[in-house]
Structures are given as structure tokens and as C-alpha cells.
Write a protein that holds these residues in place. Structure first.
Motif, mmCIF file in Angstrom:
data_model
loop_
_atom_site.group_PDB
_atom_site.id
_atom_site.type_symbol
_atom_site.label_atom_id
_atom_site.label_comp_id
_atom_site.label_asym_id
_atom_site.label_seq_id
_atom_site.Cartn_x
_atom_site.Cartn_y
_atom_site.Cartn_z
ATOM 1 N N LEU A 1 65.027 0.994 23.075
ATOM 2 C CA LEU A 1 65.832 2.202 23.259
ATOM 3 C C LEU A 1 65.472 3.298 22.269
ATOM 4 O O LEU A 1 65.817 4.453 22.468
ATOM 5 C CB LEU A 1 67.317 1.856 23.096
ATOM 6 N N GLY A 2 64.781 2.889 21.194
ATOM 7 C CA GLY A 2 64.490 3.898 20.158
ATOM 8 C C GLY A 2 65.762 4.198 19.381
ATOM 9 O O GLY A 2 66.793 3.534 19.559
ATOM 10 N N THR A 3 65.691 5.224 18.577
ATOM 11 C CA THR A 3 66.878 5.586 17.780
ATOM 12 C C THR A 3 67.915 6.192 18.710
ATOM 13 O O THR A 3 67.591 7.134 19.437
ATOM 14 C CB THR A 3 66.536 6.639 16.710
ATOM 15 N N PRO A 4 69.144 5.664 18.678
ATOM 16 C CA PRO A 4 70.164 6.265 19.536
ATOM 17 C C PRO A 4 70.511 7.667 19.028
ATOM 18 O O PRO A 4 70.574 7.867 17.813
ATOM 19 C CB PRO A 4 71.357 5.327 19.417
ATOM 20 N N PRO A 5 70.684 8.608 19.884
ATOM 21 C CA PRO A 5 70.968 9.976 19.450
ATOM 22 C C PRO A 5 72.362 10.067 18.824
ATOM 23 O O PRO A 5 73.252 9.285 19.175
ATOM 24 C CB PRO A 5 70.890 10.769 20.750
ATOM 25 N N ALA A 6 72.483 11.022 17.919
ATOM 26 C CA ALA A 6 73.789 11.238 17.318
ATOM 27 C C ALA A 6 74.611 12.060 18.300
ATOM 28 O O ALA A 6 74.274 13.206 18.575
ATOM 29 C CB ALA A 6 73.647 11.993 16.007
ATOM 30 N N VAL A 7 75.616 11.408 18.879
ATOM 31 C CA VAL A 7 76.400 12.125 19.892
ATOM 32 C C VAL A 7 77.872 12.005 19.591
ATOM 33 O O VAL A 7 78.301 11.136 18.822
ATOM 34 C CB VAL A 7 76.126 11.576 21.302
ATOM 35 N N LYS A 8 78.612 12.887 20.246
ATOM 36 C CA LYS A 8 80.070 12.830 20.071
ATOM 37 C C LYS A 8 80.645 11.880 21.092
ATOM 38 O O LYS A 8 80.076 11.692 22.178
ATOM 39 C CB LYS A 8 80.656 14.233 20.292
ATOM 40 N N ASP A 9 81.792 11.295 20.777
ATOM 41 C CA ASP A 9 82.467 10.404 21.726
ATOM 42 C C ASP A 9 82.963 11.199 22.927
ATOM 43 O O ASP A 9 83.299 12.376 22.809
ATOM 44 C CB ASP A 9 83.675 9.751 21.040
ATOM 45 N N ASN A 10 83.014 10.494 24.057
ATOM 46 C CA ASN A 10 83.641 11.046 25.273
ATOM 47 C C ASN A 10 82.982 12.303 25.826
ATOM 48 O O ASN A 10 83.613 13.097 26.491
ATOM 49 C CB ASN A 10 85.133 11.326 25.034
ATOM 50 N N ARG A 11 81.714 12.479 25.466
ATOM 51 C CA ARG A 11 81.033 13.635 26.075
ATOM 52 C C ARG A 11 79.690 13.146 26.648
ATOM 53 O O ARG A 11 78.855 12.665 25.900
ATOM 54 C CB ARG A 11 80.797 14.709 25.019
ATOM 55 N N PRO A 12 79.503 13.276 27.973
ATOM 56 C CA PRO A 12 78.285 12.737 28.590
ATOM 57 C C PRO A 12 77.031 13.427 28.034
ATOM 58 O O PRO A 12 77.051 14.620 27.742
ATOM 59 C CB PRO A 12 78.451 13.074 30.076
ATOM 60 N N PHE A 13 75.974 12.626 27.882
ATOM 61 C CA PHE A 13 74.716 13.200 27.388
ATOM 62 C C PHE A 13 73.541 12.530 28.100
ATOM 63 O O PHE A 13 73.709 11.491 28.739
ATOM 64 C CB PHE A 13 74.608 13.037 25.867
ATOM 65 N N ASP A 14 72.352 13.168 27.981
ATOM 66 C CA ASP A 14 71.135 12.593 28.581
ATOM 67 C C ASP A 14 70.508 11.619 27.607
ATOM 68 O O ASP A 14 70.382 11.910 26.415
ATOM 69 C CB ASP A 14 70.126 13.706 28.879
ATOM 70 N N LEU A 15 70.134 10.456 28.146
ATOM 71 C CA LEU A 15 69.516 9.446 27.295
ATOM 72 C C LEU A 15 68.134 9.118 27.866
ATOM 73 O O LEU A 15 68.007 8.711 29.017
ATOM 74 C CB LEU A 15 70.400 8.184 27.300
ATOM 75 N N HIS A 16 67.127 9.348 27.052
ATOM 76 C CA HIS A 16 65.759 9.057 27.520
ATOM 77 C C HIS A 16 65.271 7.788 26.875
ATOM 78 O O HIS A 16 65.345 7.653 25.666
ATOM 79 C CB HIS A 16 64.823 10.201 27.135
ATOM 80 N N THR A 17 64.805 6.870 27.677
ATOM 81 C CA THR A 17 64.187 5.669 27.103
ATOM 82 C C THR A 17 62.762 5.591 27.619
ATOM 83 O O THR A 17 62.471 6.033 28.730
ATOM 84 C CB THR A 17 64.934 4.395 27.534
#
Ligand SMILES: Nc1ncnc2c1ncn2[C@@H]1O[C@H](COP(=O)(O)OP(=O)(O)O)[C@@H](O)[C@H]1O
Ligand SMILES: [Mg+2]
Length: 484
Positions: free
Chosen positions: A120-136
Motif C-alpha cells: 500500500l505504500g505510506t498511507p496518506p495523512a487524511v482527515k477522518d470521515n472525508r472520502p479521498f483517493d487512494l492510489h496503490t
């Protein structure tokens, strides 16, 4: 500024086609871009909604099993989250426990599969409860949502965007195909339609071109050529051009008619004047001759004066005759058509010339068989007489004059060549025009009028032939070509 600065030579048809095609491509790009972006945003919104419920299910599953596997939290929490009832195949779950351990699993058709977090690589720093794009790198792209479980774990649930991507790609492909197809149809149909629409303009151009080829510089011109009425509707652009062309042709036609009328008037005047002058001139000549021969004793100066009067009257008669002949030739009458034995004419003329110019050497070359053409015997005789007179008058005594009659294909040629001083180039250009002559007092004294070659040309042209001259020092040649 021109739309196609580097293609000034492009036809209107091509310009219009390229412009329309360009506009179509521009519009298609705009429509395509807006459609693809709005479809994608719509599908992502829907995926985000699905993600919310998936996260809810996972969270409930993790929270519900909280007490059981205290020792072996990671994998089991991930499994709980993954295998929560209702979860779709392809769902990715990542659990970060407070201790820092990361567990990730992806749901296949037959159950969950653990995957090493390194994938998965380094997980991005994201906020809770907000959808984001995840690239693997290996599993593709996901839409993900992060929540916190009661256990303190951070739970990331992700759904693959494969379908969203496929749908947008499909739409893009369809738009590209439709644009390409539309472009093809536009170019083909556009070319045809534009050609069709430009037909009237081409017809107007054809009329203008037809008029441009008419000889308008002399004679009676019938300017009957007009743009057709259907192409002269002032409500259309082409119609206005057609109308303007017709109006212009009307004006030009009127001007030409007026010119013709005034030319005719002048010609008529010259003909009348010359005709009227003949009689008084004949009288002057007759009376002076009569006085001179009367036998009365006249003083020397008197006799000289009378002979001058007589010779000038003769010269003037010749001039008036020439003027009258030219005026009549201009009017297109005066020619009497019949069968002319050119061989006979040439022999007679050279014989006459021999008598008038005994100082010159005269040579004659004739073809074996007699040459005869259709034409006016007297006028053709005059043509040759004028040329021979020139060869006699404008060359010094002792010159040689060579007359050749040849038949060349459909042409009969009479060539008069002399080895005199030649004609200066400046004079040669205007030599067939009226009153053009080399101004030496000698030629004037010998009855030069400057009309001889003008008559030659007028007669030859009214026979459908042409006359030309080539001259250098020691060799001057006039060639008369007549249709056989
Ligand atoms: N064979 C020739 N050699 C030299 N000059 C010539 C010859 N024929 C014509 N020319 C020149 O062309 C002029 C025009 O000739 P033409 O029209 O017959 O008028 P004209 O003979 O009455 O002067 C002549 O004045 C003469 O200068
Ligand atoms: Mg002459």
C-alpha cells in the motif's frame, strides 16, 4: 487580421470547410470535457455514498467484536471489518492499531486475503470521515474513508474506482468516435454543400471571365454577356455582386457603343472629306498642266511654280486616295472578293517596279505551279506595289530587291527583301501605324505619305492574313502571310 494568414491562396471553399471543421472540433472538445467530468463526479459521489455504508458496516463489525480477541487484535479486526455482512468484493480494509501495527486485507469472492502493508505504500495523512483517493501500485485506485473504531484503531475502508474509470473511459471513447465521425461527415457534406452554395458565385465569375476574353478595343462590340437573373437577387451577397457586374456591363456596353459611334463619325468625315477633295485636286492638276502646256511663253520662275503646283497636287491626290481607301477599309467595305492569281499579281508588280526603279536590281522567285487565293485583286496588287515602292524609295540606288512567293501549308507568303539601310528598331515598332515615316526630306520629296504600310496592314488583315517585318542593316524583309 486574416483567419489563415499563411494560406492566402486557399479557396473560399477550403477556408469554410476548415473553419466549420475547426468549430466542430472545438465544440466537441468542450462538450466532451464537460460530460466526462460531470459523469465522473456523479459516479464518485455515488461511490462515496456506498463507501459511507461500507464503513458503517465495518465499524459496527469491529466495535461489536471488540472484547473477544484482545491478544491478537490486528488481523482479526481487519477480518471483522472486511467480512462484515453486505461488504462488496474488492473492498479494501486497512486497520492501524494504536500500537502502530498495520493490517490490510482485500475481499475476494471466496473470502479475505491479507496483503503486506508494503504493497500500500505510506498511507496518506487524511482527515477522518472525508472520502479521498487512494492510489496503490498493485491493487489499482480506490476511493477511501477513514474512521476511528471504539478500540482506538484507525479503520480505512476503500472501494475500487474500476467501474467509475471504466464508465468515464467508455464515455470518452464514445465521444471521440462520435466526434471523428461527425468531423468526417462535416468535411464531406460541408465540401459538397459549400460547393453547391458557391455555384452562383462561380457562375458570376464565369460571366466576368467570358467578358474579359472579348476583344473590346476596336470595332463594333456586342456585349451581350450578362449574369443570369437568378444570380442577381440584391437580397443575397452573390446577387449583389451579380447585379453590380451587370450594371457595370451595361455601362461598359453604352460606352463602347458611344465610342463606336464617334469612331464611325470620324471615319465617315474622313471618307467624305477625302472624297470631296478629289474633284478640286483634279481641277488644280488639270489647270496647271493646261497652263504649262498652253504654249504661252512663261518666265522661268513661273514654269517652276506651275510644275511645283502640279507635283504637289499629284502628291496630295495620292494622299487623299490613301486616306479614302483606309477609311473605307476601316468601315469594312471596299473589298471586292474573287479569285486572285497571285503569281500574276507578283509578276506584274515586279515588272512595274522594274520600270519605275531601273537603278535597282529586281529578283523574282516563284513556285512551280500557279498560286491563287480568294481575295480582292486590286487591293492585293496595291499591297505588293506599296512594299515594292518602299523597297525602291527607301533604299539607295543599286540596291537589290528580292521578291519571293511561296506556299507554306495553308498559308501563302509573299516576301519582299532588300539589302538597303534597314529600319531603326524604334521606328519598326510603329511602322504599320498611320503617318509613320522616316522623316528625311528625300522621302518626302518622292511622294512619301506614311500611309503605305498602314494600307498594307489593313488590306492583309481584311483578308485574314498578317504582315510582319524583320530588319537589320543590309537586310530588310517584309513577309505577308495570306490564308491559301
Ligand atoms: N524597305 C524599307 N527600307 C527602309 N525603310 C523602309 C522600308 N519600308 C518602309 N520603310 C520606312 O517605313 C516608313 C513608312 O513606310 P510607308 O508606310 O510605306 O510610308 P511612306 O513610304 O509613304 O513613307 C517609311 O517612311 C520608311 O522610313
Ligand atoms: Mg510607302
Amino acid at each position: 487580421m486574416a483567419l489563415f494568414p499563411n494560406h492566402a491562396s486557399w479557396s473560399l471553399r477550403r477556408r469554410l470547410t476548415v473553419t466549420v471543421a475547426g468549430l466542430l472540433v472545438g465544440a466537441s472538445i468542450l462538450v466532451g470535457l464537460v460530460s466526462v467530468l460531470s459523469l465522473r463526479s456523479f459516479l464518485i459521489d455515488r461511490l462515496d455514498a456506498q463507501l459511507q455504508s461500507a464503513v458503517g458496516r465495518s465499524q459496527a463489525a469491529v466495535d461489536g467484536h471488540d472484547d473477544r480477541d484482545k491478544d491478537n487484535q490486528g488481523p482479526n479486526h481487519a477480518q471483522d471489518a472486511l467480512l462484515a455482512p453486505g461488504q462488496a468484493a474488492g473492498t479494501l480494509v486497512i486497520v492501524n492499531n494504536p500500537g502502530g501495527a498495520v493490517t490490510a486485507a482485500v475481499l475476494g469472492n471466496g473470502g479475505g486475503t491479507y496483503i503486506p502493508p508494503s504493497v500500500l505504500g505510506t498511507p496518506p495523512a487524511v482527515k477522518d470521515n472525508r472520502p479521498f483517493d487512494l492510489h496503490t501500485a498493485r491493487l489499482g485506485d480506490f476511493r477511501a474513508l477513514q474512521v476511528r473504531a471504539l478500540t482506538g484503531d484507525t479503520l480505512i475502508v476503500a472501494l475500487p474506482t474500476t467501474e467509475v474509470d471504466a464508465a468515464t473511459q467508455q464515455l470518452l471513447l464514445v465521444i471521440l468516435l462520435v466526434t471523428a465521425l461527425g468531423l468526417g461527415v462535416t468535411i464531406i457534406a460541408g465540401r459538397y454543400l459549400i460547393r453547391f452554395e458557391l455555384k452562383p458565385l462561380e457562375r458570376v465569375a464565369a460571366t466576368a471571365q467570358a467578358v474579359a476574353t472579348l476583344p473590346l478595343d476596336r470595332g463594333e462590340v456586342s456585349l451581350a454577356e450578362r449574369v443570369a437573373p437568378e444570380d442577381t437577387d440584391p437580397r443575397t451577397e452573390v446577387g449583389r455582386v451579380g447585379l453590380a457586374v451587370n450594371t457595370m456591363l451595361d455601362h461598359v456596353g453604352d460606352a463602347l457603343t458611344a465610342r463606336q459611334a464617334s469612331e464611325e463619325k470620324v471615319r465617315q468625315f474622313v471618307a467624305d472629306a477625302s472624297h470631296e477633295l478629289r474633284t478640286p485636286l483634279a481641277s488644280i492638276r488639270g489647270y496647271s498642266e493646261l497652263t504649262r502646256r498652253s504654249g504661252e511663253k512663261l518666265s522661268e520662275p513661273m514654269t517652276h511654280a506651275l510644275s511645283r503646283i502640279e507635283s504637289e497636287a499629284i502628291r496630295m491626290t495620292a494622299l487623299v486616295e490613301d486616306l479614302l481607301l483606309l477609311a473605307r477599309l476601316d468601315e469594312g467595305r471596299e473589298l471586292v472578293h474573287g479569285e486572285v492569281d497571285l503569281t500574276r499579281v507578283v509578276i506584274d508588280c515586279v515588272a512595274d517596279a522594274q520600270v519605275s526603279g531601273p537603278d535597282h536590281t529586281w529578283k523574282l522567285h516563284l513556285p512551280d505551279e500557279a498560286v491563287s487565293i480568294a481575295g480582292d485583286q486590286a487591293r492585293l496588287h496595291q499591297v505588293l506595289a506599296n512594299l515594292l515602292a518602299n523597297a525602291r524609295i527607301h533604299t539607295p540606288a543599286g540596291s537589290m530587291v528580292d521578291v519571293t512567293l511561296v506556299r507554306e501549308g495553308a498559308q501563302v507568303q509573299i516576301k519582299v527583301r532588300d539589302n538597303g539601310p534597314g529600319i531603326p528598331a524604334a521606328q519598326r515598332r510603329t511602322i504599320f501605324e498611320r503617318f509613320t515615316r522616316g522623316d528625311s526630306s528625300r522621302t518626302r520629296a518622292t511622294g512619301s505619305t506614311g500611309l503605305g504600310l498602314a494600307i498594307v496592314q489593313a488590306v492583309v488583315q481584311s483578308h485574314g492574313g498578317k504582315v510582319s517585318v524583320a530588319s537589320k542593316k543590309g537586310r530588310t524583309e517584309f513577309v505577308v502571310s495570306l490564308p491559301a
